[in-house]
Write a protein that holds these residues in place. Structure first.
Motif, PDB file in Angstrom:
ATOM      1  N   CYS A 183      41.868  35.918   2.775  1.00 50.15           N
ATOM      2  CA  CYS A 183      40.809  37.940   3.061  1.00 50.15           C
ATOM      3  C   CYS A 183      41.247  38.973   4.052  1.00 50.15           C
ATOM      4  CB  CYS A 183      39.355  37.656   2.384  1.00 50.15           C
ATOM      5  SG  CYS A 183      39.201  36.984   0.702  1.00 50.15           S
ATOM      6  N   ILE A 184      40.102  38.143   5.350  1.00 49.23           N
ATOM      7  CA  ILE A 184      40.521  38.685   6.099  1.00 49.23           C
ATOM      8  C   ILE A 184      42.216  38.819   6.944  1.00 49.23           C
ATOM      9  CG2 ILE A 184      40.549  36.810   7.800  1.00 49.23           C
ATOM     10  CD1 ILE A 184      38.343  39.348   8.452  1.00 49.23           C
ATOM     11  N   ALA A 185      42.883  38.459   6.637  1.00 49.35           N
ATOM     12  CA  ALA A 185      44.548  38.987   7.296  1.00 49.35           C
ATOM     13  C   ALA A 185      44.643  39.976   6.447  1.00 49.35           C
ATOM     14  CB  ALA A 185      45.452  38.009   6.497  1.00 49.35           C
ATOM     15  N   PHE A 186      44.819  40.718   5.357  1.00 50.59           N
ATOM     16  CA  PHE A 186      44.772  41.495   4.800  1.00 50.59           C
ATOM     17  C   PHE A 186      43.739  42.502   4.905  1.00 50.59           C
ATOM     18  CE2 PHE A 186      46.833  39.411   0.909  1.00 50.59           C
ATOM     19  CZ  PHE A 186      47.960  39.558   1.105  1.00 50.59           C
ATOM     20  N   VAL A 187      42.344  42.682   6.126  1.00 53.03           N
ATOM     21  CA  VAL A 187      42.040  43.655   6.506  1.00 53.03           C
ATOM     22  C   VAL A 187      42.049  44.302   7.338  1.00 53.03           C
ATOM     23  CG1 VAL A 187      39.192  43.761   7.554  1.00 53.03           C
ATOM     24  CG2 VAL A 187      39.579  42.948   5.322  1.00 53.03           C
ATOM     25  N   TYR A 188      42.772  42.919   8.640  1.00 55.86           N
ATOM     26  CA  TYR A 188      43.897  43.578   9.355  1.00 55.86           C
ATOM     27  C   TYR A 188      45.156  44.223   9.414  1.00 55.86           C
ATOM     28  CZ  TYR A 188      47.550  42.279  12.806  1.00 55.86           C
ATOM     29  OH  TYR A 188      49.080  42.723  13.357  1.00 55.86           O
ATOM     30  N   PHE A 189      45.599  44.357   8.494  1.00 60.50           N
ATOM     31  CA  PHE A 189      46.551  44.670   7.720  1.00 60.50           C
ATOM     32  C   PHE A 189      46.659  46.084   7.915  1.00 60.50           C
ATOM     33  CE2 PHE A 189      50.280  46.312   5.283  1.00 60.50           C
ATOM     34  CZ  PHE A 189      51.517  46.214   6.006  1.00 60.50           C
ATOM     35  N   ALA A 190      45.343  46.055   6.507  1.00 61.97           N
ATOM     36  CA  ALA A 190      45.023  47.884   6.162  1.00 61.97           C
ATOM     37  C   ALA A 190      44.241  48.397   7.734  1.00 61.97           C
ATOM     38  CB  ALA A 190      43.912  47.359   5.204  1.00 61.97           C
ATOM     39  N   PHE A 191      43.736  47.837   8.525  1.00 65.30           N
ATOM     40  CA  PHE A 191      42.871  48.340   9.881  1.00 65.30           C
ATOM     41  C   PHE A 191      43.353  47.937  11.024  1.00 65.30           C
ATOM     42  CE2 PHE A 191      39.897  47.911   6.238  1.00 65.30           C
ATOM     43  CZ  PHE A 191      39.862  49.825   6.160  1.00 65.30           C
ATOM     44  N   GLY A 192      44.498  47.528  11.853  1.00 65.55           N
ATOM     45  CA  GLY A 192      44.885  46.735  12.421  1.00 65.55           C
ATOM     46  C   GLY A 192      46.026  48.070  13.220  1.00 65.55           C
ATOM     47  N   LYS A 193      45.986  48.535  14.741  1.00 65.51           N
ATOM     48  CA  LYS A 193      47.237  49.241  14.708  1.00 65.51           C
ATOM     49  C   LYS A 193      48.247  49.122  16.002  1.00 65.51           C
ATOM     50  CE  LYS A 193      44.684  53.555  13.207  1.00 65.51           C
ATOM     51  NZ  LYS A 193      45.662  53.297  12.189  1.00 65.51           N
ATOM     52  N   GLU A 194      49.269  49.496  16.717  1.00 65.38           N
ATOM     53  CA  GLU A 194      49.896  48.912  17.444  1.00 65.38           C
ATOM     54  C   GLU A 194      49.472  50.036  18.764  1.00 65.38           C
ATOM     55  OE1 GLU A 194      54.216  48.273  17.409  1.00 65.38           O
ATOM     56  OE2 GLU A 194      53.918  46.371  15.407  1.00 65.38           O
ATOM     57  N   LYS A 195      49.430  50.077  19.955  1.00 64.31           N
ATOM     58  CA  LYS A 195      49.145  51.046  20.751  1.00 64.31           C
ATOM     59  C   LYS A 195      50.802  51.200  20.838  1.00 64.31           C
ATOM     60  CE  LYS A 195      48.140  51.519  25.799  1.00 64.31           C
ATOM     61  NZ  LYS A 195      47.494  51.134  26.846  1.00 64.31           N
ATOM     62  N   PRO A 196      50.512  53.234  20.976  1.00 68.73           N
ATOM     63  CA  PRO A 196      52.095  53.555  21.217  1.00 68.73           C
ATOM     64  C   PRO A 196      52.302  53.712  21.957  1.00 68.73           C
ATOM     65  CG  PRO A 196      50.172  55.400  20.184  1.00 68.73           C
ATOM     66  CD  PRO A 196      49.236  53.836  20.782  1.00 68.73           C
ATOM     67  N   ALA A 197      53.330  53.599  22.167  1.00 74.18           N
ATOM     68  CA  ALA A 197      54.256  53.544  24.049  1.00 74.18           C
ATOM     69  C   ALA A 197      53.961  54.838  24.664  1.00 74.18           C
ATOM     70  CB  ALA A 197      56.238  53.102  22.907  1.00 74.18           C
ATOM     71  N   ALA A 198      53.721  54.271  25.771  1.00 72.72           N
ATOM     72  CA  ALA A 198      53.603  55.344  26.560  1.00 72.72           C
ATOM     73  C   ALA A 198      54.831  55.497  27.583  1.00 72.72           C
ATOM     74  CB  ALA A 198      52.696  55.161  27.523  1.00 72.72           C
ATOM     75  N   GLY A 199      56.085  55.600  27.380  1.00 70.81           N
ATOM     76  CA  GLY A 199      56.672  56.007  27.521  1.00 70.81           C
ATOM     77  C   GLY A 199      58.615  55.404  26.880  1.00 70.81           C
ATOM     78  N   PRO A 200      59.621  55.256  27.627  1.00 79.26           N
ATOM     79  CA  PRO A 200      61.029  54.974  26.871  1.00 79.26           C
ATOM     80  C   PRO A 200      60.691  53.669  25.973  1.00 79.26           C
ATOM     81  CG  PRO A 200      61.297  55.745  28.847  1.00 79.26           C
ATOM     82  CD  PRO A 200      60.100  56.206  28.797  1.00 79.26           C
TER      83      PRO A 200
END
Length: 405
Positions: A183-200
């Motif tokens: 259950c917690i795996a699906f919660v993570y997939f719904a709300f977890g985020k990757e940090k946007p790349a700061a540069g190229p």
């Protein structure tokens, strides 16, 4: 260039939520993995296993887990960590659910071998994802924070697991924790985020994987990792059995002592990373921790008094993963963030080869000698070797980071 074409700025809320979810997911993964160690006396009896077979049960999953580390690190650097971590945590918890339904040793062995493949997709992606949300001068702290989830999960398991087992048996308890993990795996997939790349972005290729083998500092780190996780596995996997089989304690008492150990390990993980960041001297934290573990590993099988044994377990638990963050940070510090996933996978592959060797060897020692004494003496000796390697690492790191003249 319009603002819509640039990556969205990361929000503090995204960082806090993502790190929390990754840590919680890791906790549920370790709940099911730690359940095998805690319930091992019951599982052995249920499936008719010897101590050597029980050690092989741990070694089988660890072997496939170790082989998957570098591929998982490469995929993390290539495609990003979020989806890989989800696949790993979902597959691992589903297989844990299946483990509770198994009634034969060969099936249990096969389950753990497949589980190791999915668990390989948890470590490097999760570590990279958590570290990405921390500033550059707090990376060792971040890596220590990542481990808190797994250790905290074992604290919860050790406290309430024996109670559940006494009422329902080990299978329902094991499956209950696994179902929560799904259950917690699906919660993570719904709300977890990757940090946007700061540069190229600078994509990695397969050649970058093989380049890691050319750096002597990676081999020294690999040697210390082999010892680190071998010692950790010796302690975590076999401590309940040592307390029950060699010291005659009940499963409830063993669970309480194990929970205390995991609680101390959880609190010391981030502290070790923080100390390393503040001192700016990871090898000092690494060598000091291994020196303490060399003493406590021997004392675990020497002391006769139960109160004294509890004290030794406590000290051992504090330093067991105190140097986790600093040790994983050194390769990133020297080689750069671009290969962070692969360097974590490289290091963790050797760490798990150590875990595989130690887990199986201690089971064989117990079957052959009738006690764990010789196994923990050997563990103590290898910690001394680790101290020597930490001295070598300090010199290599100083040369690598010295400004060019």
């Amino acid at each position: 260039m319009s603002s819509s074409s640039s990556p969205a700025s990361p929000r503090p809320r995204d960082a806090a939520l993502t790190v929390t979810l990754v840590v919680v997911c890791q906790g549920f993964n370790m709940l099911t993995l730690g359940g095998i160690a805690l319930f091992l006396p019951l599982i052995r009896e249920d499936l008719g296993m010897s101590f050597a077979q029980a050690g092989m049960l741990s070694a089988a999953g660890t072997f496939t887990y170790a082989l998957g580390q570098i591929p998982a690190g490469y995929l993390t650097d290539r495609f990003g960590p979020k989806r890989l971590f989800f696949i790993g945590i979902l597959g691992s918890t589903l297989l844990a659910l299946n483990f509770g339904m198994i009634h034969s040793y060969p099936a249990a062995l096969a389950n753990q071998m497949i589980s190791g493949v999915f668990r390989a997709l948890i470590f490097a992606p999760g570590l990279t994802l958590v570290a990405s949300w921390f500033p550059a001068d707090r990376k060792a702290t971040a890596m220590g924070v990542y481990v808190i989830g797994g250790v905290s999960g074992n604290v919860l398991l050790s406290l309430i697991g024996p109670l559940l087992v006494s009422h329902y048996g080990w299978r329902p308890a094991f499956m209950f924790f696994a179902a929560l993990g799904v259950c917690i795996a699906f919660v993570y997939f719904a709300f977890g985020k990757e940090k946007p790349a700061a540069g190229p972005k600078h994509p990695v290729g397969m050649l970058d994987v093989f380049q890691l083998f050319r750096y002597p500092i990676m081999w020294v780190c690999a040697g210390i990792q082999f010892i680190r996780f071998g010692v950790t596995t010796s302690f975590n996997f076999w401590l309940p059995s040592l307390l029950v089989a060699d010291r005659g304690l009940s499963l409830q008492a063993a669970g309480f002592i194990t929970a205390m150990g995991f609680a101390l390990t959880a609190s010391s993980n981030a502290l070790g990373g923080y100390a390393s960041d503040r001192l700016k001297n990871p090898p000092l934290v690494i060598g000091g921790s291994l020196a303490v573990l060399a003493c406590t590993s021997a004392l675990l099988v020497i002391v006769d008094s139960i109160p004294l044994l509890v004290l030794v377990v406590a000290v051992n638990a504090i330093f067991l993963q105190f140097y986790f963050g600093p040790l994983f940070y050194v390769p990133v510090e020297v080689l750069g963030q671009r290969v962070a996933g692969m360097s974590a996978g490289f290091s963790n592959m050797f760490a798990n080869l150590g875990a595989l060797s130690f887990a199986y060897a201690l089971g064989v020692v117990k079957d052959t000698a009738g006690a764990f004494t010789l196994g923990f003496f050997a563990t103590s000796g290898l910690c001394v070797v680790g101290v020597a390697l930490a001295v070598v690492l300090a010199r290599m790191r100083s040369r690598a980071l010295a400004p060019a003249k």
